[in-house]
Design a protein around this motif. Structure first.
Motif, PDB file in Angstrom:
ATOM      1  N   PHE A   7       1.797   6.736  11.033  1.00 58.75           N
ATOM      2  CA  PHE A   7       1.457   7.412   9.781  1.00 58.75           C
ATOM      3  C   PHE A   7       1.013   6.386   8.739  1.00 58.75           C
ATOM      4  O   PHE A   7       1.350   5.205   8.835  1.00 58.75           O
ATOM      5  CB  PHE A   7       2.685   8.144   9.225  1.00 58.75           C
ATOM      6  CG  PHE A   7       3.265   9.194  10.135  1.00 58.75           C
ATOM      7  CD1 PHE A   7       2.457  10.130  10.765  1.00 58.75           C
ATOM      8  CD2 PHE A   7       4.639   9.255  10.338  1.00 58.75           C
ATOM      9  CE1 PHE A   7       3.006  11.109  11.582  1.00 58.75           C
ATOM     10  CE2 PHE A   7       5.195  10.228  11.159  1.00 58.75           C
ATOM     11  CZ  PHE A   7       4.377  11.154  11.782  1.00 58.75           C
ATOM     12  N   SER A   8       0.315   6.860   7.717  1.00 58.22           N
ATOM     13  CA  SER A   8      -0.056   5.998   6.593  1.00 58.22           C
ATOM     14  C   SER A   8       1.138   5.905   5.631  1.00 58.22           C
ATOM     15  O   SER A   8       2.098   6.683   5.743  1.00 58.22           O
ATOM     16  CB  SER A   8      -1.262   6.580   5.863  1.00 58.22           C
ATOM     17  OG  SER A   8      -0.859   7.775   5.209  1.00 58.22           O
ATOM     18  N   PHE A   9       1.031   5.022   4.636  1.00 57.47           N
ATOM     19  CA  PHE A   9       2.052   4.877   3.595  1.00 57.47           C
ATOM     20  C   PHE A   9       2.361   6.239   2.953  1.00 57.47           C
ATOM     21  O   PHE A   9       3.527   6.647   2.854  1.00 57.47           O
ATOM     22  CB  PHE A   9       1.504   3.882   2.552  1.00 57.47           C
ATOM     23  CG  PHE A   9       2.340   3.713   1.323  1.00 57.47           C
ATOM     24  CD1 PHE A   9       3.421   2.839   1.313  1.00 57.47           C
ATOM     25  CD2 PHE A   9       2.037   4.422   0.163  1.00 57.47           C
ATOM     26  CE1 PHE A   9       4.186   2.671   0.165  1.00 57.47           C
ATOM     27  CE2 PHE A   9       2.799   4.251  -0.980  1.00 57.47           C
ATOM     28  CZ  PHE A   9       3.876   3.380  -0.973  1.00 57.47           C
ATOM     29  N   ASP A  10       1.319   6.953   2.544  1.00 55.92           N
ATOM     30  CA  ASP A  10       1.534   8.252   1.873  1.00 55.92           C
ATOM     31  C   ASP A  10       2.153   9.270   2.819  1.00 55.92           C
ATOM     32  O   ASP A  10       3.037  10.033   2.431  1.00 55.92           O
ATOM     33  CB  ASP A  10       0.205   8.795   1.323  1.00 55.92           C
ATOM     34  CG  ASP A  10      -0.269   7.972   0.133  1.00 55.92           C
ATOM     35  OD1 ASP A  10       0.600   7.401  -0.563  1.00 55.92           O
ATOM     36  OD2 ASP A  10      -1.488   7.889  -0.085  1.00 55.92           O
ATOM     37  N   GLU A  11       1.680   9.291   4.057  1.00 55.27           N
ATOM     38  CA  GLU A  11       2.222  10.264   5.031  1.00 55.27           C
ATOM     39  C   GLU A  11       3.707  10.019   5.285  1.00 55.27           C
ATOM     40  O   GLU A  11       4.501  10.950   5.353  1.00 55.27           O
ATOM     41  CB  GLU A  11       1.451  10.162   6.353  1.00 55.27           C
ATOM     42  CG  GLU A  11       0.058  10.752   6.304  1.00 55.27           C
ATOM     43  CD  GLU A  11      -0.791  10.371   7.513  1.00 55.27           C
ATOM     44  OE1 GLU A  11      -1.785  11.069   7.767  1.00 55.27           O
ATOM     45  OE2 GLU A  11      -0.485   9.370   8.199  1.00 55.27           O
TER      46      GLU A  11
ATOM     47  N   HIS B 130      -2.883  -6.000   4.449  1.00 59.01           N
ATOM     48  CA  HIS B 130      -3.311  -4.817   3.674  1.00 59.01           C
ATOM     49  C   HIS B 130      -2.443  -3.588   3.950  1.00 59.01           C
ATOM     50  O   HIS B 130      -2.929  -2.457   3.937  1.00 59.01           O
ATOM     51  CB  HIS B 130      -4.790  -4.479   3.931  1.00 59.01           C
ATOM     52  CG  HIS B 130      -5.699  -5.653   3.757  1.00 59.01           C
ATOM     53  ND1 HIS B 130      -6.026  -6.135   2.521  1.00 59.01           N
ATOM     54  CD2 HIS B 130      -6.309  -6.456   4.666  1.00 59.01           C
ATOM     55  CE1 HIS B 130      -6.823  -7.184   2.673  1.00 59.01           C
ATOM     56  NE2 HIS B 130      -6.988  -7.404   3.963  1.00 59.01           N
ATOM     57  N   ASP B 131      -1.183  -3.804   4.254  1.00 59.05           N
ATOM     58  CA  ASP B 131      -0.275  -2.707   4.579  1.00 59.05           C
ATOM     59  C   ASP B 131       1.006  -2.948   3.763  1.00 59.05           C
ATOM     60  O   ASP B 131       1.675  -3.971   3.949  1.00 59.05           O
ATOM     61  CB  ASP B 131       0.010  -2.784   6.095  1.00 59.05           C
ATOM     62  CG  ASP B 131       0.556  -1.507   6.674  1.00 59.05           C
ATOM     63  OD1 ASP B 131      -0.228  -0.571   6.880  1.00 59.05           O
ATOM     64  OD2 ASP B 131       1.773  -1.447   6.929  1.00 59.05           O
TER      65      ASP B 131
ATOM     66  N   TYR C  34       7.847   1.408  -0.723  1.00 61.74           N
ATOM     67  CA  TYR C  34       7.960   2.826  -0.350  1.00 61.74           C
ATOM     68  C   TYR C  34       8.971   3.521  -1.270  1.00 61.74           C
ATOM     69  O   TYR C  34      10.162   3.168  -1.240  1.00 61.74           O
ATOM     70  CB  TYR C  34       8.455   2.975   1.096  1.00 61.74           C
ATOM     71  CG  TYR C  34       7.414   2.706   2.157  1.00 61.74           C
ATOM     72  CD1 TYR C  34       6.967   1.410   2.429  1.00 61.74           C
ATOM     73  CD2 TYR C  34       6.880   3.740   2.917  1.00 61.74           C
ATOM     74  CE1 TYR C  34       6.013   1.160   3.407  1.00 61.74           C
ATOM     75  CE2 TYR C  34       5.927   3.495   3.905  1.00 61.74           C
ATOM     76  CZ  TYR C  34       5.502   2.207   4.133  1.00 61.74           C
ATOM     77  OH  TYR C  34       4.560   1.969   5.100  1.00 61.74           O
TER      78      TYR C  34
ATOM     79  N   LYS D  41       2.566  -4.367  11.641  1.00 64.00           N
ATOM     80  CA  LYS D  41       2.412  -3.976  10.231  1.00 64.00           C
ATOM     81  C   LYS D  41       3.608  -3.110   9.822  1.00 64.00           C
ATOM     82  O   LYS D  41       4.143  -2.355  10.643  1.00 64.00           O
ATOM     83  CB  LYS D  41       1.135  -3.170  10.052  1.00 64.00           C
ATOM     84  CG  LYS D  41      -0.126  -3.990  10.257  1.00 64.00           C
ATOM     85  CD  LYS D  41      -1.320  -3.108  10.021  1.00 64.00           C
ATOM     86  CE  LYS D  41      -2.601  -3.864  10.250  1.00 64.00           C
ATOM     87  NZ  LYS D  41      -3.763  -3.003  10.068  1.00 64.00           N
TER      88      LYS D  41
ATOM     89  N   SER E 271       3.846  -0.325   8.228  1.00 65.80           N
ATOM     90  CA  SER E 271       3.721   1.126   8.441  1.00 65.80           C
ATOM     91  C   SER E 271       3.986   1.514   9.900  1.00 65.80           C
ATOM     92  O   SER E 271       4.442   2.627  10.177  1.00 65.80           O
ATOM     93  CB  SER E 271       2.340   1.631   7.998  1.00 65.80           C
ATOM     94  OG  SER E 271       1.334   1.017   8.761  1.00 65.80           O
ATOM     95  N   GLU E 272       3.721   0.601  10.834  1.00 65.07           N
ATOM     96  CA  GLU E 272       4.031   0.895  12.244  1.00 65.07           C
ATOM     97  C   GLU E 272       5.538   1.031  12.424  1.00 65.07           C
ATOM     98  O   GLU E 272       6.021   1.906  13.156  1.00 65.07           O
ATOM     99  CB  GLU E 272       3.513  -0.234  13.144  1.00 65.07           C
ATOM    100  CG  GLU E 272       2.011  -0.367  13.182  1.00 65.07           C
ATOM    101  CD  GLU E 272       1.527  -1.599  13.954  1.00 65.07           C
ATOM    102  OE1 GLU E 272       0.348  -1.633  14.296  1.00 65.07           O
ATOM    103  OE2 GLU E 272       2.328  -2.528  14.191  1.00 65.07           O
TER     104      GLU E 272
ATOM    105  N   SER F  73       6.872   4.144  10.559  1.00 61.55           N
ATOM    106  CA  SER F  73       6.547   5.351  11.340  1.00 61.55           C
ATOM    107  C   SER F  73       7.566   5.547  12.460  1.00 61.55           C
ATOM    108  O   SER F  73       8.018   6.657  12.719  1.00 61.55           O
ATOM    109  CB  SER F  73       5.148   5.244  11.957  1.00 61.55           C
ATOM    110  OG  SER F  73       4.183   5.179  10.956  1.00 61.55           O
TER     111      SER F  73
END
Ligand code: B12
Length: 261
Positions: free
Chosen positions: A101-105, A145-146, A152, A242, A244-245, A248
């Motif tokens: 998922f992305s940061f926002d998701e 860039h993550d 969060y 990253k 976000s990985e 997630s």
């Protein structure tokens, strides 16, 4: 490098299924390797390096570079031909299968499906002083860039940084009632990382007050998902990971355990 998820998986359909190393022609099997032998630099040691590589099964062996790196050690670069082939259709990789998922998701899923902040605690354990890996995952500025966990809004992120004794980390996990613990190990000499990572799990098992749903994650440049699972962790992340990985994975695993996904 990172890991491939289903949606990003390398498309192998256009490749020949049985492959060998590529030097300057398809299927020539040419391999370049480098190593150090504990010998003085000279013609005898050059021959020793050639024989060493021939004993590994290589043919057409050429020592292309040798250099003394101290009085009794010599570094070699050697070229050789292998007759080994790999059928990529037979390769099985143990990897996390959740979507990234992305940061926002990630924030949206935590807010809507969990309704409270997830508590995540990270540290680089034992005598290991390398903070950059765990910082890449936690620090607000993030990595490649993550954004890192501290940015969060739906994560309460605690980065204890490096040289944290496993006893102290376990205490912190209990005190914060953590949902996930994230351990970094960068120094892997003499497999010291495996000893420390297992020691943490043993201590955790013998400590009361640890959430039975605690998600246990480790990471570092020489840690694979498969190894981490075999040591008793829920996931392991290697070079290039990253934030976000990892976030997630935590969200996916939390929802799976809560029967909500
Ligand atoms: C910077 C550095 C140092 C700095 C560390 C500064 C700091 N504040 O961290 C200093 C100078 C202190 C240092 C010291 C030493 N170092 Co040093 N160091 C490095 C170096 C050059 C870069 C490491 C780095 O910052 N990488 C960048 C980060 C972003 O990458 P990463 O750690 O792989 O992290 C990523 C992933 O692995 C993953 N990840 C990592 N941890 C975690 C955790 C979780 C939970 C997750 C999900 C993901 C994750 O996500 C990150 C982002 O993608 C490496 C060589 C190299 N080029 O890698 C050697 C290296 C790691 N060091 C090494 C050594 C040997 C040492 C010393 C023992 C040297 C000595 N004899 O004194 C000491 C160790 C002292 C100690 N007590 O630990 C060796 C380790 C060899 C081994 N296999 O064990 C290396 C590989 C150098 C080498 N080739 O010999 N080092």
């Amino acid at each position: 490098m990172g890991f491939f998820h289903k949606k990003e998986e390398a498309n192998l359909e256009h490749h020949e299924p049985v492959i060998t190393a590529y030097g300057d022609q398809m299927n020539d099997g040419m391999v370049q390797m480098s190593f150090t032998l504990p010998t003085t630099c000279g013609l005898e040691s050059k021959e020793a390096a050639k024989l060493f590589v021939e004993k590994m099964g290589f043919e057409k062996v050429m020592v292309t570079h040798m250099e003394a790196i101290s009085d009794n050690f010599t570094f070699f670069v050697v070229y050789g031909k292998t007759n080994q082939h790999i059928d990529i259709r037979e390769i099985k990789v143990v990897r996390p299968e959740h979507p990234v998922f992305s940061f926002d998701e990630i924030n949206e899923v935590i807010e809507k499906k969990i309704g409270r902040k997830l508590v995540v605690v990270g540290a680089c354990i034992g005598s290991d002083a390398h903070t950059v890996g765990i910082d890449a995952i936690f620090n607000m500025k993030g990595f490649r860039h993550d954004w890192g966990f501290e940015r969060y809004p739906w994560l309460s992120a605690y980065n204890l940084r490096a040289q944290v004794a496993v006893e102290d980390l376990v205490q912190k996990v209990v005190a914060l009632n953590a949902d996930a613990v994230l351990i970094s190990r960068v120094v892997t000499q003499r497999d010291e990382h495996i000893i420390e990572l297992k020691k943490f799990l043993d201590l955790l098992k013998n400590t009361s007050g640890v959430s039975p749903h605690l998600i246990k994650i480790c990471g570092g440049p020489r840690i694979s998902f498969e190894d981490a699972i075999s040591w008793g962790y829920d996931a392991g992340f290697g070079p290039g990971t990253k934030p976000s990985e990892v976030a997630s994975f935590i969200v996916h695993e939390f929802l799976k355990r809560a029967g909500k996904n």
